[in-house]
Design a protein around this motif. Structure first.
Motif, PDB file in Angstrom:
ATOM      1  N   LEU A 111      -9.656  22.408  37.476  1.00 15.33           N
ATOM      2  CA  LEU A 111      -8.486  23.449  37.916  1.00 15.33           C
ATOM      3  C   LEU A 111      -9.316  24.229  39.381  1.00 15.33           C
ATOM      4  CD1 LEU A 111      -8.948  23.813  34.730  1.00 15.33           C
ATOM      5  CD2 LEU A 111      -7.440  25.462  35.141  1.00 15.33           C
ATOM      6  N   PRO A 112      -8.228  24.677  40.105  1.00 22.12           N
ATOM      7  CA  PRO A 112      -8.865  25.459  41.351  1.00 22.12           C
ATOM      8  C   PRO A 112      -9.584  26.728  40.886  1.00 22.12           C
ATOM      9  CG  PRO A 112      -6.298  25.079  41.644  1.00 22.12           C
ATOM     10  CD  PRO A 112      -6.812  24.549  40.042  1.00 22.12           C
ATOM     11  N   VAL A 113     -10.658  27.014  41.517  1.00 23.25           N
ATOM     12  CA  VAL A 113     -11.460  28.306  41.152  1.00 23.25           C
ATOM     13  C   VAL A 113     -10.540  29.585  41.388  1.00 23.25           C
ATOM     14  CG1 VAL A 113     -13.270  29.559  41.488  1.00 23.25           C
ATOM     15  CG2 VAL A 113     -13.732  27.176  41.323  1.00 23.25           C
ATOM     16  N   PHE A 114     -10.267  30.177  40.472  1.00 20.64           N
ATOM     17  CA  PHE A 114      -9.412  31.778  40.703  1.00 20.64           C
ATOM     18  C   PHE A 114     -10.442  32.678  40.614  1.00 20.64           C
ATOM     19  CE2 PHE A 114      -6.089  28.815  38.642  1.00 20.64           C
ATOM     20  CZ  PHE A 114      -5.474  28.584  39.661  1.00 20.64           C
ATOM     21  N   ALA A 171       5.628  23.513  36.832  1.00 16.69           N
ATOM     22  CA  ALA A 171       7.180  23.034  37.024  1.00 16.69           C
ATOM     23  C   ALA A 171       7.146  21.489  36.966  1.00 16.69           C
ATOM     24  CB  ALA A 171       7.292  23.366  38.561  1.00 16.69           C
ATOM     25  N   PHE A 172       6.265  20.346  37.210  1.00 16.33           N
ATOM     26  CA  PHE A 172       6.340  18.976  37.013  1.00 16.33           C
ATOM     27  C   PHE A 172       5.003  18.554  36.871  1.00 16.33           C
ATOM     28  CE2 PHE A 172       6.550  19.719  41.599  1.00 16.33           C
ATOM     29  CZ  PHE A 172       5.561  18.466  41.917  1.00 16.33           C
ATOM     30  N   VAL A 173       5.078  17.314  36.571  1.00 22.28           N
ATOM     31  CA  VAL A 173       3.595  16.711  36.119  1.00 22.28           C
ATOM     32  C   VAL A 173       3.802  15.104  36.733  1.00 22.28           C
ATOM     33  CG1 VAL A 173       2.069  15.924  34.486  1.00 22.28           C
ATOM     34  CG2 VAL A 173       3.312  18.014  34.310  1.00 22.28           C
ATOM     35  N   LEU A 215      -4.611   8.869  30.282  1.00 23.76           N
ATOM     36  CA  LEU A 215      -3.529   9.175  31.050  1.00 23.76           C
ATOM     37  C   LEU A 215      -4.068  10.649  32.124  1.00 23.76           C
ATOM     38  CD1 LEU A 215      -2.033   8.792  28.299  1.00 23.76           C
ATOM     39  CD2 LEU A 215      -0.820  10.897  28.733  1.00 23.76           C
ATOM     40  N   GLN A 216      -3.695  10.138  33.481  1.00 18.80           N
ATOM     41  CA  GLN A 216      -4.437  10.736  34.538  1.00 18.80           C
ATOM     42  C   GLN A 216      -3.247  11.640  34.970  1.00 18.80           C
ATOM     43  OE1 GLN A 216      -5.507   6.997  36.536  1.00 18.80           O
ATOM     44  NE2 GLN A 216      -7.534   8.116  36.752  1.00 18.80           N
ATOM     45  N   GLN A 217      -3.362  12.917  34.587  1.00 16.19           N
ATOM     46  CA  GLN A 217      -2.062  13.745  35.093  1.00 16.19           C
ATOM     47  C   GLN A 217      -2.497  14.930  36.211  1.00 16.19           C
ATOM     48  OE1 GLN A 217       0.185  14.863  31.274  1.00 16.19           O
ATOM     49  NE2 GLN A 217      -1.967  14.597  30.501  1.00 16.19           N
ATOM     50  N   THR A 218      -1.686  15.024  37.025  1.00 13.56           N
ATOM     51  CA  THR A 218      -1.581  16.148  37.810  1.00 13.56           C
ATOM     52  C   THR A 218      -0.410  16.986  37.758  1.00 13.56           C
ATOM     53  OG1 THR A 218      -2.810  14.819  39.542  1.00 13.56           O
ATOM     54  CG2 THR A 218      -1.926  16.762  40.397  1.00 13.56           C
ATOM     55  N   GLN A 219      -0.855  18.371  37.482  1.00  9.86           N
ATOM     56  CA  GLN A 219       0.297  19.328  37.015  1.00  9.86           C
ATOM     57  C   GLN A 219       0.533  20.016  38.177  1.00  9.86           C
ATOM     58  OE1 GLN A 219       0.109  20.871  33.263  1.00  9.86           O
ATOM     59  NE2 GLN A 219      -1.041  19.327  32.361  1.00  9.86           N
ATOM     60  N   PHE A 220       1.658  20.317  38.779  1.00  9.32           N
ATOM     61  CA  PHE A 220       2.113  21.113  39.783  1.00  9.32           C
ATOM     62  C   PHE A 220       2.864  22.415  39.621  1.00  9.32           C
ATOM     63  CE2 PHE A 220       1.537  16.713  41.061  1.00  9.32           C
ATOM     64  CZ  PHE A 220       1.054  16.843  42.354  1.00  9.32           C
ATOM     65  N   ARG A 241       5.655  25.803  43.405  1.00 14.78           N
ATOM     66  CA  ARG A 241       5.924  25.410  44.880  1.00 14.78           C
ATOM     67  C   ARG A 241       5.275  24.276  45.246  1.00 14.78           C
ATOM     68  NH1 ARG A 241       2.571  30.316  47.060  1.00 14.78           N
ATOM     69  NH2 ARG A 241       1.390  29.638  45.498  1.00 14.78           N
ATOM     70  N   GLY A 242       5.094  23.370  44.305  1.00 11.45           N
ATOM     71  CA  GLY A 242       4.427  22.174  44.645  1.00 11.45           C
ATOM     72  C   GLY A 242       3.057  21.928  44.888  1.00 11.45           C
ATOM     73  N   ILE A 243       2.098  22.898  44.446  1.00 10.15           N
ATOM     74  CA  ILE A 243       0.776  23.052  44.488  1.00 10.15           C
ATOM     75  C   ILE A 243       0.203  22.518  43.240  1.00 10.15           C
ATOM     76  CG2 ILE A 243      -1.178  24.615  44.867  1.00 10.15           C
ATOM     77  CD1 ILE A 243       0.693  26.530  46.556  1.00 10.15           C
TER      78      ILE A 243
END
Length: 135
Positions: free
Chosen positions: A41-44, A71-73, A101-106, A109-111
């Motif tokens: 995950l990005p660091v928050f 919003a989408f994966v 399963l290699q997943q990118t969750q967005f 805003r598509g980030i």
């Protein structure tokens, strides 16, 4: 469960570095290890402290607490044989077929807000894919 903040270098731009929050976990069913997952995950702000006190099972809920609605994966699925590292993580006595399963969750805003590599015991899971065809 292991979690830590790590720094990764962009392969296409070696001077560009990113901090990511890494989570390693094993999911079980009836006491048996069935999925090994590596999440990035990005660091928050205060992510380690918040994650450490977060009691919800879902990472989606954790991201929502930071205002990131999924919003989408984008998901890629492939089959592999377990290596020694994965056998240890999944408590396997010998090599076994896994579905990765290699997943990118967005976000909306598509980030990208979550990247996961999930290693599923292939004899415990079945996946169904629905594909839309547009003309």
């Amino acid at each position: 469960m292991i979690f830590a903040i790590s720094v990764y270098v962009n392969e296409n731009s070696p001077t560009q570095k990113y901090q990511v929050f890494f989570i390693e976990r094993v999911r079980t069913a009836n006491g048996e290890s069935v999925i090994y997952i590596e999440d990035y995950l990005p660091v928050f702000e205060n992510i380690e402290k918040t994650f450490n006190s977060f009691h919800e099972e879902s990472l989606v809920g954790f991201l929502r607490s930071y205002g990131h609605q999924i919003a989408f994966v984008n998901c890629k699925i492939r089959a592999i044989m377990s290596d020694a590292r994965l056998q240890e993580k999944l408590s396997l006595s010998k090599p076994q077929a896994l579905l990765v399963l290699q997943q990118t969750q967005f976000s909306q805003r598509g980030i990208p807000v979550l990247y996961s590599d999930g290693y599923y015991l292939s004899d415990k899971f079945e996946f169904s894919i629905v594909r839309n065809v547009s003309e």
